[in-house]
Design an enzyme around this catalytic site. Structure first.
Site, PDB file in Angstrom:
ATOM      1  N   GLY A  37     -46.304   8.507  50.241  1.00 34.13           N
ATOM      2  CA  GLY A  37     -45.040   8.428  49.485  1.00 34.13           C
ATOM      3  C   GLY A  37     -44.409   9.665  49.628  1.00 34.13           C
ATOM      4  O   GLY A  37     -43.211   9.931  49.139  1.00 34.13           O
ATOM      5  N   GLY A  38     -45.197  10.806  49.986  1.00 38.39           N
ATOM      6  CA  GLY A  38     -44.377  12.241  49.960  1.00 38.39           C
ATOM      7  C   GLY A  38     -44.144  12.837  48.699  1.00 38.39           C
ATOM      8  O   GLY A  38     -44.614  12.469  47.596  1.00 38.39           O
ATOM      9  N   GLY A 112     -50.197  16.824  61.348  1.00 39.41           N
ATOM     10  CA  GLY A 112     -50.010  16.300  62.603  1.00 39.41           C
ATOM     11  C   GLY A 112     -49.154  17.459  63.623  1.00 39.41           C
ATOM     12  O   GLY A 112     -48.651  18.186  62.931  1.00 39.41           O
ATOM     13  N   SER A 179     -28.280  25.603  39.879  1.00 40.51           N
ATOM     14  CA  SER A 179     -27.863  24.523  38.859  1.00 40.51           C
ATOM     15  C   SER A 179     -27.459  23.466  39.760  1.00 40.51           C
ATOM     16  O   SER A 179     -26.631  22.621  39.593  1.00 40.51           O
ATOM     17  CB  SER A 179     -26.870  25.055  38.130  1.00 40.51           C
ATOM     18  OG  SER A 179     -25.536  25.170  39.094  1.00 40.51           O
ATOM     19  N   GLY A 180     -28.219  23.347  41.082  1.00 36.89           N
ATOM     20  CA  GLY A 180     -28.241  21.970  41.536  1.00 36.89           C
ATOM     21  C   GLY A 180     -29.117  20.837  40.869  1.00 36.89           C
ATOM     22  O   GLY A 180     -29.328  21.028  39.638  1.00 36.89           O
ATOM     23  N   ILE A 182     -31.829  19.578  41.046  1.00 40.74           N
ATOM     24  CA  ILE A 182     -33.238  20.028  40.273  1.00 40.74           C
ATOM     25  C   ILE A 182     -33.048  21.028  39.337  1.00 40.74           C
ATOM     26  O   ILE A 182     -33.741  20.732  38.255  1.00 40.74           O
ATOM     27  CB  ILE A 182     -33.884  20.628  41.715  1.00 40.74           C
ATOM     28  CG1 ILE A 182     -34.278  19.513  42.750  1.00 40.74           C
ATOM     29  CG2 ILE A 182     -35.370  21.156  41.064  1.00 40.74           C
ATOM     30  CD1 ILE A 182     -34.925  20.185  44.076  1.00 40.74           C
ATOM     31  N   GLY A 268     -32.855  25.585  46.149  1.00 40.08           N
ATOM     32  CA  GLY A 268     -32.866  24.885  47.504  1.00 40.08           C
ATOM     33  C   GLY A 268     -34.199  24.459  48.064  1.00 40.08           C
ATOM     34  O   GLY A 268     -35.420  24.820  47.361  1.00 40.08           O
ATOM     35  N   HIS A 441     -16.622  -7.349  29.499  1.00 36.88           N
ATOM     36  CA  HIS A 441     -16.378  -6.488  28.281  1.00 36.88           C
ATOM     37  C   HIS A 441     -17.311  -6.627  27.181  1.00 36.88           C
ATOM     38  O   HIS A 441     -17.664  -7.948  26.876  1.00 36.88           O
ATOM     39  CB  HIS A 441     -14.796  -6.578  27.697  1.00 36.88           C
ATOM     40  CG  HIS A 441     -14.715  -5.968  26.419  1.00 36.88           C
ATOM     41  ND1 HIS A 441     -14.450  -4.765  26.372  1.00 36.88           N
ATOM     42  CD2 HIS A 441     -14.621  -6.580  25.108  1.00 36.88           C
ATOM     43  CE1 HIS A 441     -14.122  -4.362  25.065  1.00 36.88           C
ATOM     44  NE2 HIS A 441     -14.185  -5.458  24.343  1.00 36.88           N
TER      45      HIS A 441
END
Length: 462
Positions: A37-38, A112, A179-180, A182, A268, A441
């Site tokens: 799942g990384g 790998g 403030s991205g 994450i 980042g 609605h």
């Protein structure tokens, strides 16, 4: 051991590509050195959403009086919140294990290394080496938290996102750098939990990739919640002084000091492409990422790359789409290249942020004459009833043909609303087609129809 396809990495790019390849009749092996799942399933998208849900529930309970419900002595249990987050992540990882068995995909544990364009050496945790071969190899090794030279992470006082997900104690004061998505999500979480949060952003706006109006609204929301926001600012140094960290922040007014218990670096990510034979094979790079064509072929025939290791948006759903396109091309299908202007982005703060396509500024820079429609949630009956009137929906249309160019939303549950705009944009829908599509609605989704109507001077509820 001979396969049709080897995929190195089992994140949302790798495992989705593996399953689709198996569906297309390919014999597949996936090399993974950690959990299936990384990062996304184990240390990113999924566990952070669990933390944010806990924060949302806590915030709801604290404001229960606004809904006519009296609750006393509410407090968060940080250990239980983290425990739930890890359990959710483990459950998702087990789900990928099940899907691998169901689709007869071999999982080869270890790191790998590309020996040649058809051979991968896998070194397991026990240092045993396995050699596997395939006609096609996909690199899907993802990325890790990027470190700044003046903000070296020690995992305790200066941390990255992994440590931020599993705190043993709540820091009294936290400085978040970046403030991205994450950085903003963790700023929201820790602020709600009770930390005094300072959010530092180099660019003039928080969430700098979003439409400027959305960014300004998010900054107002942060400040209203008690987060100190410092834009157009950089952290010059972070020095540990005993139990505290002295953070020097360069602003337009000069250098300011902040004391913190913990500094979270959220500036980042860095792609994981080192020490796996990429340079030895002469695979072309674009900066620190792998250069690929529209079907994710590298400069070496038979080797491909998808996800965070290639240029483009570092988003789980983008990696999944890339993986599907890549393996369909390998299998002889005729997939269409991915339209990156139609890949949505989401930030799971409260209020949430979601967007797709051109911002207003980008549309103008691209040469479009535009119509812009905006509908605030203060005018939404459902938002008023739910007690979440913060935010708006903003739609951008081509003035000549009426085609939807971009959608930008901030508010409650807008990460669920954005898919309507993605589908509409994919179908090249016009503003009038959205206006004439009857929306139920009361719902938050009515704001999309109303924003389209606002662009054409037909809005009813403003």
């Amino acid at each position: 051991m001979k396969y049709d396809l080897i995929i190195i990495g089992s994140g949302p790019g790798g495992y989705v590509a593996a399953i689709r390849a198996s569906q297309l009749g390919l014999k597949v092996a996936v090399v993974e050195r950690a959990e299936l799942g990384g990062i996304c399933l184990n240390w990113g998208c999924i566990p952070t959403k669990s933390l944010l849900k806990s924060a949302q529930v806590y915030e709801y309970i604290k404001s229960a009086g606004d809904y006519g419900i009296q609750v006393e002595k509410v407090r968060p249990d940080l250990a239980k919140i983290v425990e739930r987050s890890r359990a959710v992540a483990q459950g998702m990882s087990k789900g990928v294990q099940f899907l691998f068995k169901k689709n007869k995909i071999d999982h080869v544990g270890g790191s790998g290394y590309l020996k040649d364009k058809q051979t991968v050496f896998v070194k397991g945790a026990d240092q045993k080496e396995t050699e596997i071969k395939a006609s096609h190899i996909i690199i899907a090794t993802g990325a890790r938290s990027r470190e700044l030279a003046n903000l070296k992470q020690d995992g305790k006082k200066i941390i990255g996102y992994r440590e931020a997900m599993t705190p043993e104690t709540l820091p009294e004061k936290l400085v978040v750098v970046g403030s991205g998505a994450i950085g903003s999500e963790f700023a929201y979480f820790y602020n709600i939990m009770g930390s005094k949060v300072t959010l530092v952003e180099f660019m003039p706006n928080v969430l700098p990739l979003e439409d400027e109006e959305v960014s300004r609204q998010m900054e107002r929301s942060f400040k209203k919640a008690g987060v100190e926001v410092m834009t157009s600012s950089t952290v010059e140094s972070a020095n540990v002084r005993g139990k505290k960290i002295e953070v020097s922040i360069k602003t337009s007014k000069g250098v300011e000091k902040r004391d913190a218990d913990v500094v979270l670096s959220a500036v980042g990510i860095t792609p994981n492409i080192e020490n796996m034979g990429i340079e030895d094979l002469g695979i072309g790079l674009d900066g620190n990422k792998i250069k690929v064509d529209e079907f994710y072929r590298t400069s070496v025939p038979g080797i491909y790359a998808i996800g965070d290791v290639i240029p483009g948006p570092a988003l789980a759903h983008a990696a999944s789409a890339e993986g599907i396109i890549c393996v369909e091309k390998i299998a002889g299908r005729d997939p269409q290249p991915l339209n990156y202007l139609n890949v949505p982005g989401c930030t799971y703060t409260i209020p949430e942020v979601a967007s797709v396509g051109y911002t207003e500024t980008a549309a103008k820079e691209a040469g479009y004459e535009i119509r812009v429609g905006k509908f605030p949630f203060t005018a939404s009956g459902k938002a008023s009833a739910a007690g979440h009137k913060e935010g708006f929906v903003k739609l951008i249309f081509d003035a000549k043909y009426g085609e939807l160019l971009g959608a930008h939303m901030i508010g409650n549950n807008v990460t669920e609303l954005i898919s309507e705009a993605v589908v509409a944009k994919n179908l090249e829908s016009t503003g009038q087609e959205i206006i004439r599509s009857v929306h139920p609605h009361p719902t938050m989704s009515e704001a999309i129809m109303e924003a389209a109507a606002a662009a054409y001077g037909e809005v009813i509820h403003l």
